[in-house]
Design an enzyme around this catalytic site. Structure first.
Site, PDB file in Angstrom:
ATOM      1  N   ARG A 116       0.803  -1.218   0.000  1.00  0.00           N
ATOM      2  CA  ARG A 116       0.000   0.000   0.000  1.00  0.00           C
ATOM      3  C   ARG A 116       0.841   1.276   0.000  1.00  0.00           C
ATOM      4  O   ARG A 116       0.579   2.203  -0.771  1.00  0.00           O
ATOM      5  CB  ARG A 116      -0.947   0.000   1.206  1.00  0.00           C
ATOM      6  CG  ARG A 116      -2.158  -0.903   1.037  1.00  0.00           C
ATOM      7  CD  ARG A 116      -2.657  -1.387   2.374  1.00  0.00           C
ATOM      8  NE  ARG A 116      -1.674  -2.241   3.013  1.00  0.00           N
ATOM      9  CZ  ARG A 116      -1.577  -3.551   2.769  1.00  0.00           C
ATOM     10  NH1 ARG A 116      -2.414  -4.125   1.940  1.00  0.00           N
ATOM     11  NH2 ARG A 116      -0.652  -4.275   3.365  1.00  0.00           N
ATOM     12  N   THR A 117       1.851   1.337   0.869  1.00  0.00           N
ATOM     13  CA  THR A 117       2.605   2.587   0.988  1.00  0.00           C
ATOM     14  C   THR A 117       3.333   2.915  -0.312  1.00  0.00           C
ATOM     15  O   THR A 117       3.228   4.033  -0.831  1.00  0.00           O
ATOM     16  CB  THR A 117       3.600   2.510   2.151  1.00  0.00           C
ATOM     17  OG1 THR A 117       2.882   2.266   3.358  1.00  0.00           O
ATOM     18  CG2 THR A 117       4.370   3.814   2.292  1.00  0.00           C
ATOM     19  N   LYS A 146      25.941  -4.788  -2.375  1.00  0.00           N
ATOM     20  CA  LYS A 146      27.390  -4.793  -2.602  1.00  0.00           C
ATOM     21  C   LYS A 146      28.141  -4.065  -1.501  1.00  0.00           C
ATOM     22  O   LYS A 146      29.363  -3.911  -1.579  1.00  0.00           O
ATOM     23  CB  LYS A 146      27.706  -4.140  -3.949  1.00  0.00           C
ATOM     24  CG  LYS A 146      27.000  -4.788  -5.130  1.00  0.00           C
ATOM     25  CD  LYS A 146      27.281  -4.014  -6.411  1.00  0.00           C
ATOM     26  CE  LYS A 146      26.518  -4.595  -7.593  1.00  0.00           C
ATOM     27  NZ  LYS A 146      26.753  -3.824  -8.833  1.00  0.00           N
ATOM     28  N   ARG A 167      11.650   3.833   2.553  1.00  0.00           N
ATOM     29  CA  ARG A 167      11.241   2.816   3.521  1.00  0.00           C
ATOM     30  C   ARG A 167      12.487   1.992   3.868  1.00  0.00           C
ATOM     31  O   ARG A 167      13.157   1.481   2.978  1.00  0.00           O
ATOM     32  CB  ARG A 167      10.146   1.921   2.933  1.00  0.00           C
ATOM     33  CG  ARG A 167       9.911   0.579   3.632  1.00  0.00           C
ATOM     34  CD  ARG A 167       9.218   0.716   4.976  1.00  0.00           C
ATOM     35  NE  ARG A 167       7.897   1.300   4.891  1.00  0.00           N
ATOM     36  CZ  ARG A 167       6.775   0.607   4.670  1.00  0.00           C
ATOM     37  NH1 ARG A 167       6.845  -0.711   4.493  1.00  0.00           N
ATOM     38  NH2 ARG A 167       5.618   1.217   4.641  1.00  0.00           N
ATOM     39  N   HIS A 195       6.478   6.309  11.265  1.00  0.00           N
ATOM     40  CA  HIS A 195       5.833   6.308   9.950  1.00  0.00           C
ATOM     41  C   HIS A 195       4.945   7.557   9.906  1.00  0.00           C
ATOM     42  O   HIS A 195       3.716   7.473   9.966  1.00  0.00           O
ATOM     43  CB  HIS A 195       4.989   5.051   9.787  1.00  0.00           C
ATOM     44  CG  HIS A 195       4.614   4.724   8.374  1.00  0.00           C
ATOM     45  ND1 HIS A 195       4.633   5.656   7.359  1.00  0.00           N
ATOM     46  CD2 HIS A 195       4.186   3.563   7.792  1.00  0.00           C
ATOM     47  CE1 HIS A 195       4.237   5.103   6.239  1.00  0.00           C
ATOM     48  NE2 HIS A 195       3.965   3.836   6.467  1.00  0.00           N
TER      49      HIS A 195
END
Length: 343
Positions: A116-117, A146, A167, A195
């Site tokens: 959703r986000t 890496k 995120r 959040h």
């Protein structure tokens, strides 16, 4: 009613909102910042919220370049944001207003899984005429695999995009990114930290569904130790008068002391409760969250202790006051039964 909402067919009174408003409104919150800090800034681009010389300084004129935590916002800022979000609801496809971000590029840099986000931010950018550069599972499929540092990744991506939606799995990562970036960073969740964009949407939903934020009674339920949404929401709610918060959680995932100490310092009334039934009977908003299994990798026994203890089912829905609202930031596992939802 919020998008992707659920209702209990047999009980007509409470509304169960399983998601907050579209991030078309969320992205519009940062529109002035994207424009202001973009290297493509042009004097012909005007801010979405018009300045009023007789009014206080608008929220987006307060040197708010990045959005990394809820404490950045004031109550006046939220009022302006909500007014903008309401304006955005009326925007139709094909109109000049739907092309406000034409020519601008947003990068979604996601180190953790998201449905959703990530998609809602990308949809919002597309619906406003902008372009999206997306990286999913960045920890595995980007140069981070890496050994590249987050700071170096941010410095690279800012050469391609006008803002970065991040995120990450580690708390504090959004602050690290903001310290390294020359373009706006929007925190879309940093591990068990915060959040803030979800909290803004939750506050807007509460305002729209319940009708007020002052004197609000709310129960925060589930994984309060790892739930970044409830932490950000608690910070925002603390700005309003007469708010009462109930914390309902298994012992192993109780609300952390930093939030409780912050609320006490602000004079906010909060209480830890054992009985979900007693809390449900007294609140206007019941905010349920899942027990986050991914935070228990090294202690599966604690996860088993926590899961399934507090569940919203048809019997609990009957206890809720008539105008109460149940909210969930999603994803939902088994903490709200399917019988309570119509979608």
């Amino acid at each position: 009613m919020p998008a992707n909402s659920c209702t209990l067919p047999s009980v007509p009174t409470p509304v169960v909102g399983l998601r907050s408003r579209s991030r078309v409104q969320s992205l519009c919150i940062y529109l002035p910042q994207i424009r202001r800090h973009s290297r493509q800034w042009s004097s012909k681009v005007s801010c979405l919220i018009k300045a009023d010389t007789a009014a206080p300084i608008e929220w987006h004129e307060e040197r708010l370049k990045h959005v990394v935590e809820s404490q950045q916002f004031s109550q006046a800022a939220l009022a302006n944001i909500f007014a903008t979000a309401t304006e955005m609801e009326a925007i139709k496809r094909g109109t000049p207003e739907a092309r406000q971000l034409e020519g601008y590029i947003m990068s979604t840099l996601f180190y953790e899984p998201s449905t959703r986000t990530r998609l809602s931010f990308e949809s919002a950018m597309s619906r406003l005429g902008g372009t999206v550069l997306s990286t999913e599972s960045a920890g595995e499929y980007s140069s981070a695999a890496k050994g590249e540092t987050l700071e170096d990744t941010i410095r690279t991506i800012e050469g391609y995009a006008d803002c970065i939606v991040l995120r990450h799995n580690l708390a504090g990562s959004a602050k690290r990114a903001a310290a390294a970036a020359s373009v706006p960073i929007i925190n879309a969740g940093d591990g068990p930290g915060q959040h803030p964009t979800q909290a803004l949407l939750d506050m807007y939903t509460i305002q729209q569904e319940v009708g007020h934020l002052d004197n609000l009674k709310i129960g925060l339920v589930g994984d309060l130790a790892n739930g970044r949404t409830v932490r950000s929401l608690a910070y925002l709610l603390s700005m309003y008068n007469g708010v009462k918060m109930y914390f309902v959680a298994p012992d192993v995932v109780r609300m952390k002391d930093d939030i409780k100490e912050f609320l006490t310092g602000r004079g906010v009334d909060w209480q830890e409760a054992e009985s979900l039934q007693e809390v449900a009977a007294d609140v206007e908003v019941l905010y349920q969250t899942r027990i986050q299994k991914e935070r228990f990798q090294d202690r599966p026994e604690d996860y088993e202790k926590a899961r399934g203890k507090y569940i919203i089912n048809a019997d609990l829905m009957k206890i809720l006051p008539k105008q109460s609202v149940v909210m969930h930031p999603l994803p939902r596992v088994d903490e709200v039964t399917a019988a309570c939802c119509s979608s």
